[in-house]
Write an enzyme that holds these catalytic residues in place. Structure first.
Site, PDB file in Angstrom:
ATOM      1  N   ASP A  14       0.872  -1.167   0.000  1.00  0.00           N
ATOM      2  CA  ASP A  14       0.000   0.000   0.000  1.00  0.00           C
ATOM      3  C   ASP A  14       0.921   1.232   0.000  1.00  0.00           C
ATOM      4  O   ASP A  14       2.104   1.131   0.337  1.00  0.00           O
ATOM      5  CB  ASP A  14      -0.876  -0.031   1.255  1.00  0.00           C
ATOM      6  CG  ASP A  14      -1.699   1.227   1.414  1.00  0.00           C
ATOM      7  OD1 ASP A  14      -2.356   1.624   0.434  1.00  0.00           O
ATOM      8  OD2 ASP A  14      -1.669   1.829   2.512  1.00  0.00           O
ATOM      9  N   ASP A  16      -0.051   5.154   0.787  1.00  0.00           N
ATOM     10  CA  ASP A  16      -0.253   6.163   1.839  1.00  0.00           C
ATOM     11  C   ASP A  16      -0.186   5.514   3.221  1.00  0.00           C
ATOM     12  O   ASP A  16      -0.978   4.630   3.532  1.00  0.00           O
ATOM     13  CB  ASP A  16      -1.625   6.834   1.674  1.00  0.00           C
ATOM     14  CG  ASP A  16      -1.756   7.544   0.337  1.00  0.00           C
ATOM     15  OD1 ASP A  16      -1.036   8.514   0.121  1.00  0.00           O
ATOM     16  OD2 ASP A  16      -2.583   7.104  -0.484  1.00  0.00           O
ATOM     17  N   GLY A  59      -8.008   3.533   3.161  1.00  0.00           N
ATOM     18  CA  GLY A  59      -7.739   2.407   2.266  1.00  0.00           C
ATOM     19  C   GLY A  59      -8.766   2.198   1.176  1.00  0.00           C
ATOM     20  O   GLY A  59      -8.526   1.459   0.233  1.00  0.00           O
ATOM     21  N   ARG A  62     -12.282   6.577  -2.924  1.00  0.00           N
ATOM     22  CA  ARG A  62     -12.806   7.817  -2.349  1.00  0.00           C
ATOM     23  C   ARG A  62     -14.326   7.776  -2.139  1.00  0.00           C
ATOM     24  O   ARG A  62     -14.817   8.076  -1.050  1.00  0.00           O
ATOM     25  CB  ARG A  62     -12.428   8.977  -3.275  1.00  0.00           C
ATOM     26  CG  ARG A  62     -12.232  10.291  -2.566  1.00  0.00           C
ATOM     27  CD  ARG A  62     -11.844  11.361  -3.583  1.00  0.00           C
ATOM     28  NE  ARG A  62     -10.581  11.067  -4.236  1.00  0.00           N
ATOM     29  CZ  ARG A  62     -10.255  11.491  -5.468  1.00  0.00           C
ATOM     30  NH1 ARG A  62     -11.114  12.214  -6.169  1.00  0.00           N
ATOM     31  NH2 ARG A  62      -9.084  11.194  -5.980  1.00  0.00           N
ATOM     32  N   SER A 137      -5.468   5.328  -4.105  1.00  0.00           N
ATOM     33  CA  SER A 137      -5.252   6.710  -4.496  1.00  0.00           C
ATOM     34  C   SER A 137      -5.296   6.898  -6.009  1.00  0.00           C
ATOM     35  O   SER A 137      -4.672   6.153  -6.757  1.00  0.00           O
ATOM     36  CB  SER A 137      -3.895   7.194  -3.980  1.00  0.00           C
ATOM     37  OG  SER A 137      -3.632   8.492  -4.468  1.00  0.00           O
ATOM     38  N   ASN A 139      -4.008   9.413  -7.231  1.00  0.00           N
ATOM     39  CA  ASN A 139      -2.798  10.195  -7.482  1.00  0.00           C
ATOM     40  C   ASN A 139      -1.540   9.342  -7.323  1.00  0.00           C
ATOM     41  O   ASN A 139      -0.454   9.870  -7.061  1.00  0.00           O
ATOM     42  CB  ASN A 139      -2.743  11.373  -6.498  1.00  0.00           C
ATOM     43  CG  ASN A 139      -4.067  12.135  -6.444  1.00  0.00           C
ATOM     44  OD1 ASN A 139      -4.520  12.647  -7.455  1.00  0.00           O
ATOM     45  ND2 ASN A 139      -4.698  12.178  -5.292  1.00  0.00           N
ATOM     46  N   ASP A 195      -1.434  -0.452   6.068  1.00  0.00           N
ATOM     47  CA  ASP A 195      -1.684   0.235   7.335  1.00  0.00           C
ATOM     48  C   ASP A 195      -3.176   0.407   7.605  1.00  0.00           C
ATOM     49  O   ASP A 195      -3.564   0.818   8.698  1.00  0.00           O
ATOM     50  CB  ASP A 195      -1.017   1.616   7.353  1.00  0.00           C
ATOM     51  CG  ASP A 195      -1.680   2.596   6.412  1.00  0.00           C
ATOM     52  OD1 ASP A 195      -2.023   2.199   5.281  1.00  0.00           O
ATOM     53  OD2 ASP A 195      -1.866   3.767   6.795  1.00  0.00           O
TER      54      ASP A 195
HETATM   55 MG   LIG Z   1      -2.732   3.271   3.574  1.00  0.00          MG
END
Ligand SMILES: [Mg+2]
Length: 243
Positions: A14, A16, A59, A62, A137, A139, A195
């Site tokens: 992952d 972020d 996770g 959006r 994401s 991005n 995470d």
């Molecule tokens: Mg994450």
């Protein structure tokens, strides 16, 4: 040497909160977006909290995050479309508002990486393992480039790829399965690094060889309950444990 079981040939990271210190930036952007929205409806509404973020948003794609958090407060909005302006009172409008805040913040402050994760990423590559970033994401490409570690990543499954290929987001295992496929291995030969609660749940759902929970916010027990085989607070701990 990498703190992984024998037979693991690829690492699915992952982004972020695992490789980049951007989970806090996402949390702040969501908090501002949701608090403004909630306050406009009801000045007494409880604020959006870290626990809300961990449980309902982190996770996930959006729009799923918007829908799931609002449902937890008994609120249902029209879906709208991805073209909705940021002021629109729709699921997509709220998502758009959050993304604008996020991009502004990333532009102003750049992308910080976790040094321990970069050490681990390099060790994995040197150990002959292939690597992929698997992130909700939209991005992904920009954040990886801004973080300066694109040369350590062999494949990327981000929000753009997910939408294009019609994959279900985490906690469904689809995006991690696509990452393993892109690297040419079965799930049993892949380790997942996550995470988010939705992310370790995706690791469990996909029957991956190993799921590493990365605890940045003090939720080790919840990560284990949702599917992590082991929980560390930083990836370079796996290197220490292995020596
Ligand atoms: Mg994450």
């Amino acid at each position: 040497m990498l703190g992984l079981p024998d037979g693991i040939r690829v690492c699915l990271f992952d982004m972020d909160g695992v490789l980049t210190r951007t989970a806090t930036v996402h949390m702040a952007a969501w908090k501002r977006t949701f608090d403004e929205f909630l306050r406009a409806r009801d000045p007494q509404a409880p604020e959006f909290s870290q626990l809300d973020y961990n449980r309902y948003v982190d996770g996930k794609p959006r729009a799923d995050g918007v829908r799931d958090f609002l449902a937890s407060r008994g609120i249902t909005l029209p879906e709208g479309t991805p073209e909705d302006p940021p002021a629109a009172q729709t699921v997509h409008g709220i998502g758009r508002r959050k993304n604008e805040l996020l991009l502004t913040e990333l532009e102003e402050n750049g992308v910080e990486v976790y040094p321990g994760s970069m050490t681990y990423l390099r060790a994995a590559k040197e150990g002959g393992l292939a690597t992929a970033v698997v992130t909700a994401s939209a991005n992904g490409e920009q954040v990886i480039a801004a973080g300066g570690f694109a040369d350590l990543i062999d494949a990327r499954v981000d929000g753009v790829v997910t939408a294009r290929e019609g994959l279900r987001g985490k906690p469904a295992p689809d995006t991690f399965l696509a990452g393993a496929r892109a690297l040419g291995v079965e799930p049993s030969a892949a380790a997942v690094f996550e995470d988010a609660l939705a992310g370790v749940a995706a690791g469990r759902a996909g029957d991956f060889g190993f799921v590493v929970g990365v605890d940045r916010v003090g939720q080790a027990d919840a990560l284990k309950e949702n599917g992590a085989d082991v929980v560390v607070t930083d990836l370079d701990q796996l290197l220490e444990d292995a020596t």
